[in-house]
Design a protein around this motif. Structure first.
Motif, PDB file in Angstrom:
ATOM      1  N   ARG A 176    -107.681  98.455 -17.909  1.00  0.00           N
ATOM      2  CA  ARG A 176    -108.601  99.135 -18.824  1.00  0.00           C
ATOM      3  C   ARG A 176    -108.595  98.481 -20.202  1.00  0.00           C
ATOM      4  O   ARG A 176    -109.644  98.345 -20.844  1.00  0.00           O
ATOM      5  N   ARG A 177    -107.440  98.066 -20.636  1.00  0.00           N
ATOM      6  CA  ARG A 177    -107.312  97.437 -21.959  1.00  0.00           C
ATOM      7  C   ARG A 177    -107.946  96.054 -22.005  1.00  0.00           C
ATOM      8  O   ARG A 177    -108.195  95.526 -23.091  1.00  0.00           O
ATOM      9  N   HIS A 199     -96.626 102.270 -17.501  1.00  0.00           N
ATOM     10  CA  HIS A 199     -97.908 102.968 -17.344  1.00  0.00           C
ATOM     11  C   HIS A 199     -98.392 102.827 -15.903  1.00  0.00           C
ATOM     12  O   HIS A 199     -97.812 102.093 -15.102  1.00  0.00           O
ATOM     13  N   ASP A 200     -99.483 103.521 -15.585  1.00  0.00           N
ATOM     14  CA  ASP A 200    -100.057 103.364 -14.245  1.00  0.00           C
ATOM     15  C   ASP A 200    -100.668 101.973 -14.124  1.00  0.00           C
ATOM     16  O   ASP A 200    -100.938 101.296 -15.124  1.00  0.00           O
ATOM     17  N   TRP A 226    -103.679 100.739 -16.257  1.00  0.00           N
ATOM     18  CA  TRP A 226    -103.609 100.822 -17.719  1.00  0.00           C
ATOM     19  C   TRP A 226    -103.928  99.476 -18.358  1.00  0.00           C
ATOM     20  O   TRP A 226    -104.763  99.374 -19.264  1.00  0.00           O
ATOM     21  N   ARG A 227    -103.271  98.416 -17.879  1.00  0.00           N
ATOM     22  CA  ARG A 227    -103.497  97.109 -18.501  1.00  0.00           C
ATOM     23  C   ARG A 227    -104.893  96.567 -18.189  1.00  0.00           C
ATOM     24  O   ARG A 227    -105.454  95.791 -18.971  1.00  0.00           O
ATOM     25  N   GLU A 262     -96.154  97.333 -19.551  1.00  0.00           N
ATOM     26  CA  GLU A 262     -97.185  97.662 -18.560  1.00  0.00           C
ATOM     27  C   GLU A 262     -96.608  98.461 -17.393  1.00  0.00           C
ATOM     28  O   GLU A 262     -97.278  99.342 -16.840  1.00  0.00           O
TER      29      GLU A 262
END
Length: 318
Positions: free
Chosen positions: A142-143, A135-136, A139-140, A132
């Protein structure tokens, strides 16, 4: 000694909870009493108020279960017959933030407990994993978003990246400062895509947090909830309060407002959050999708099949 009153649904006094608990910028958390009970009706006064609140939450939960089913059914119908569907099916996302011991787990247990697990989407956010961190920060998140038709709950959220990241200096100040605008853009994107956000800060006092931490230390059944780092965070109480106040001030919008629930009294906390979620569902004007088949014809087919089966049963009994 007073006796319990008859259990019936009693609405808040003074207006909807979405109005009573909604914050306006700039936010001053010090002006909000964590032991206050906005909206609580007079019938809840006295020694039976905890039991009364639990019964009210159960009544609210039954309604939430029906509304959740409507949301799920609408999304399922839209997926199966998109050509005949109206507006795209959305989702509801309850975002829970709080200081340690603020009651996020208890709120989820009480408020979400009456809903159908098949339509629930609950996610917790701890320290970012190595993946994680590559990433920005969104990111986590959104998932972890709930699919259309689901009622989602975030136990902590993307706001940790302007709270812990700020207080613990995990990133430079220009980085976390820029995140307020990124969060607003992200939430604007979500609401535009049909996600209805309910952002709730469970607001507890310094004294109440201390009592709950001590309870976790004293009760072996709660040792698993305790983390020595909780004391380190507690030592930065004022810093966290300032971080929360700025996050709420800069990220409360018409489309995604923040609500502050006084949470020192657990029974009031659950009652207030249940009302917030119910009132949010009410704004969606949900209903069950109409049948896309001929009801009369299907009834005839069912009766015909039963007649054939009944006749075969008589033949076999001779």
């Amino acid at each position: 000694m007073s006796t319990p009153r008859e259990t019936r649904f009693v609405p808040p006094i003074g207006g909807p909870m979405r109005e009573l608990l909604r914050v306006a910028a700039p936010v001053d958390l010090g002006a909000i009493d964590p032991r206050s009970t906005p909206g609580l009706p007079e019938v809840a006064a006295g020694e039976h108020r905890k039991g009364w609140a639990r019964e009210q939450v159960a009544l609210l939960g039954a309604g939430l279960g029906r509304q959740q089913e409507m949301l799920y059914a609408t999304a399922k119908a839209a997926q199966e017959r998109p050509a005949s569907a109206g507006r795209p099916a959305g989702s509801v996302l309850l975002v829970l933030q709080a200081m340690d011991c603020g009651g996020k787990d208890g709120t989820i247990k009480r408020v979400a407990g009456a809903m159908n697990p098949l339509g629930l989407h609950i996610r917790s956010f701890g320290p970012p994993t190595p993946e994680e961190l590559r990433h920005d920060f969104l990111w986590r998140v959104r998932r972890a978003l709930p699919p259309p038709g689901y009622a989602g709950i975030f136990n902590r959220s993307h706001y940790e990246d302007v709270l812990v990241a700020r207080v613990a200096s995990l990133v430079p100040e220009p980085v976390w400062q820029a995140r307020y605008d990124e969060i607003n853009d992200f939430e604007r994107e979500l609401t535009g895509a049909g996600v209805t956000l309910v952002k709730v800060l469970l607001h507890i006092s310094y004294a109440e947090q201390g009592a709950r931490l001590l309870e976790r230390l004293d009760d072996p059944r709660k040792h698993w909830k305790y983390n020595p780092s909780d004391i380190d965070a507690r030592a930065r109480w004022d810093d966290y309060q300032a971080a929360y106040a700025e996050a709420l001030s800069r990220c409360t919008t018409d489309a995604a407002p923040w609500f502050v629930v006084p949470a020192d009294r657990k029974w009031y906390r659950d009652w207030a959050v249940a009302h917030l979620v119910r009132e949010t569902f009410d704004t969606l004007a949900l209903g069950y999708p109409a049948a896309n088949f001929d009801l009369g014809r299907e009834r005839e087919r069912l009766r015909a099949g039963e007649a054939v089966a009944g006749g075969a049963g008589e033949m076999n009994s001779r």
